[in-house]
Scaffold this motif. Structure first.
Motif, short mmCIF file in Angstrom:
data_model
loop_
_atom_site.label_atom_id
_atom_site.label_comp_id
_atom_site.label_asym_id
_atom_site.label_seq_id
_atom_site.Cartn_x
_atom_site.Cartn_y
_atom_site.Cartn_z
N ASP A 25 123.60 -6.15 43.66
CA ASP A 25 123.44 -6.51 42.24
C ASP A 25 124.68 -6.11 41.46
O ASP A 25 125.44 -5.22 41.86
CB ASP A 25 122.23 -5.80 41.62
CG ASP A 25 120.91 -6.31 42.14
OD1 ASP A 25 120.89 -7.35 42.83
OD2 ASP A 25 119.89 -5.65 41.88
N LEU A 26 124.86 -6.75 40.32
CA LEU A 26 125.92 -6.39 39.38
C LEU A 26 125.44 -5.20 38.56
O LEU A 26 124.31 -5.20 38.05
CB LEU A 26 126.24 -7.58 38.46
CG LEU A 26 127.35 -7.37 37.46
CD1 LEU A 26 128.69 -7.24 38.18
CD2 LEU A 26 127.39 -8.54 36.48
N ASN A 59 127.34 5.05 38.45
CA ASN A 59 126.20 4.29 37.97
C ASN A 59 125.59 3.48 39.13
O ASN A 59 124.38 3.48 39.34
CB ASN A 59 126.63 3.37 36.83
CG ASN A 59 125.51 2.56 36.26
OD1 ASN A 59 124.46 3.09 35.88
ND2 ASN A 59 125.71 1.26 36.19
N PHE A 60 126.45 2.82 39.89
CA PHE A 60 126.02 2.05 41.06
C PHE A 60 125.28 2.96 42.05
O PHE A 60 124.18 2.64 42.51
CB PHE A 60 127.23 1.41 41.74
CG PHE A 60 126.95 0.85 43.10
CD1 PHE A 60 126.47 -0.44 43.23
CD2 PHE A 60 127.16 1.61 44.23
CE1 PHE A 60 126.20 -0.96 44.49
CE2 PHE A 60 126.89 1.10 45.49
CZ PHE A 60 126.40 -0.19 45.61
N ARG A 101 130.55 -4.19 41.17
CA ARG A 101 129.76 -4.78 42.25
C ARG A 101 130.35 -4.37 43.59
O ARG A 101 131.56 -4.15 43.73
CB ARG A 101 129.67 -6.29 42.12
CG ARG A 101 130.86 -7.06 42.52
CD ARG A 101 130.60 -8.59 42.50
NE ARG A 101 131.68 -9.26 43.17
CZ ARG A 101 131.72 -9.51 44.47
NH1 ARG A 101 130.73 -9.17 45.25
NH2 ARG A 101 132.78 -10.11 45.00
N LEU A 102 129.45 -4.22 44.54
CA LEU A 102 129.84 -3.94 45.91
C LEU A 102 130.37 -5.24 46.51
O LEU A 102 129.63 -6.22 46.62
CB LEU A 102 128.64 -3.42 46.70
CG LEU A 102 128.86 -3.08 48.16
CD1 LEU A 102 129.88 -1.94 48.31
CD2 LEU A 102 127.54 -2.68 48.80
N ALA A 103 131.64 -5.26 46.85
CA ALA A 103 132.25 -6.50 47.37
C ALA A 103 131.95 -6.70 48.85
O ALA A 103 131.92 -7.82 49.34
CB ALA A 103 133.76 -6.46 47.14
N GLY A 104 131.75 -5.60 49.58
CA GLY A 104 131.45 -5.67 51.00
C GLY A 104 131.89 -4.41 51.72
O GLY A 104 132.29 -3.42 51.08
N TRP A 105 131.85 -4.44 53.03
CA TRP A 105 132.19 -3.26 53.81
C TRP A 105 132.67 -3.68 55.19
O TRP A 105 132.37 -4.76 55.67
CB TRP A 105 131.00 -2.30 53.92
CG TRP A 105 129.75 -2.96 54.43
CD1 TRP A 105 129.34 -3.07 55.73
CD2 TRP A 105 128.75 -3.62 53.65
NE1 TRP A 105 128.16 -3.76 55.81
CE2 TRP A 105 127.77 -4.11 54.54
CE3 TRP A 105 128.58 -3.86 52.29
CZ2 TRP A 105 126.64 -4.81 54.12
CZ3 TRP A 105 127.46 -4.56 51.87
CH2 TRP A 105 126.51 -5.02 52.77
N GLU A 106 133.44 -2.79 55.79
CA GLU A 106 133.91 -3.00 57.15
C GLU A 106 134.20 -1.64 57.77
O GLU A 106 134.89 -0.81 57.17
CB GLU A 106 135.19 -3.85 57.16
CG GLU A 106 135.69 -4.13 58.57
CD GLU A 106 136.94 -4.96 58.60
OE1 GLU A 106 137.90 -4.52 59.27
OE2 GLU A 106 136.95 -6.03 57.98
N ASP A 107 133.66 -1.43 58.96
CA ASP A 107 133.88 -0.20 59.71
C ASP A 107 133.45 1.00 58.87
O ASP A 107 132.27 1.17 58.58
CB ASP A 107 135.34 -0.13 60.15
CG ASP A 107 135.60 0.96 61.18
OD1 ASP A 107 134.65 1.37 61.87
OD2 ASP A 107 136.76 1.40 61.28
N MET A 128 138.68 -1.37 44.63
CA MET A 128 138.56 0.01 45.11
C MET A 128 138.03 0.00 46.54
O MET A 128 137.09 -0.72 46.85
CB MET A 128 137.59 0.77 44.20
CG MET A 128 137.30 2.19 44.60
SD MET A 128 135.96 2.90 43.60
CE MET A 128 136.80 3.18 42.06
N VAL A 129 138.65 0.81 47.39
CA VAL A 129 138.17 1.00 48.75
C VAL A 129 137.83 2.48 48.91
O VAL A 129 138.66 3.35 48.65
CB VAL A 129 139.23 0.58 49.80
CG1 VAL A 129 138.72 0.83 51.21
CG2 VAL A 129 139.62 -0.87 49.60
#
Length: 174
Positions: A25-26, A59-60, A101-107, A128-129
């Motif tokens: 979610d945003l 907040n997220f 927003r969570l853009a995604g993830w890897e490893d 941000m990573v």
């Protein structure tokens, strides 16, 4: 964090909320530029943008339940990389929103996008990573992080800029 009162205003309701939001979610933080947020040029100083992305991330994490789940396991979030693109100045007493927003993830990497919006116009963006570390600096994978939340999701496709950053971070860790 140099936004202590704003932190309390955002974080406490997020952390203690009975209603949790979805991971994809945003998440929105509303604020305004205060006099102390300005630099000598009369616009919000660059360091404040970074502080507001921290607020957006907290907040997220509070609203999704991630903070409770991760702290229970002794995990801590560490920002590995953050970049900004400034488009328009924010000035006192201008109101704005930070959309996270969570853009995604890897490893072991978790990617966030933050967008600063005022009067319907994008003023700045951030990529941000982050990653999670366990006790004794043990790496926590994104799959373990999802499992801790009781979720088994596939990552949305990551923007190529995130993929390049992750490759750079992996090369530095090797």
């Amino acid at each position: 964090m140099n936004l202590f009162f704003r932190f309390l205003r955002v974080f406490l309701p997020a952390f203690f909320s009975k209603v949790k939001t979805g991971l994809l979610d945003l998440h929105i933080v509303r604020s305004a530029v205060w006099l102390g947020d300005q630099d000598p040029m009369g616009h919000m100083t660059n360091s404040r943008y970074s502080s507001f992305t921290d607020l957006g991330t907290m907040n997220f994490m509070g609203r999704t339940g991630a903070l409770k789940a991760y702290r229970k396991r002794g995990w801590a979030t560490i920002i590995q990389y953050e970049s900004f693109h400034y488009i328009r100045m924010l000035k006192y007493p201008q109101k704005f929103e930070v959309h996270t927003r969570l853009a995604g993830w890897e490893d072991v990497y978790i990617c966030f996008e933050h967008t600063f919006i005022s009067r319907g116009t994008v003023c700045a963006t951030s990529r941000m990573v982050a990653r999670l570390y366990g006790r004794k600096r043990a790496k926590v994978t994104a799959a373990e992080a999802m499992e801790a939340l009781g979720l088994y999701l596939e990552s949305p496709p990551l923007h190529p800029a995130f993929l390049r950053t992750i490759e750079d971070l992996k090369a530095r860790d090797a």
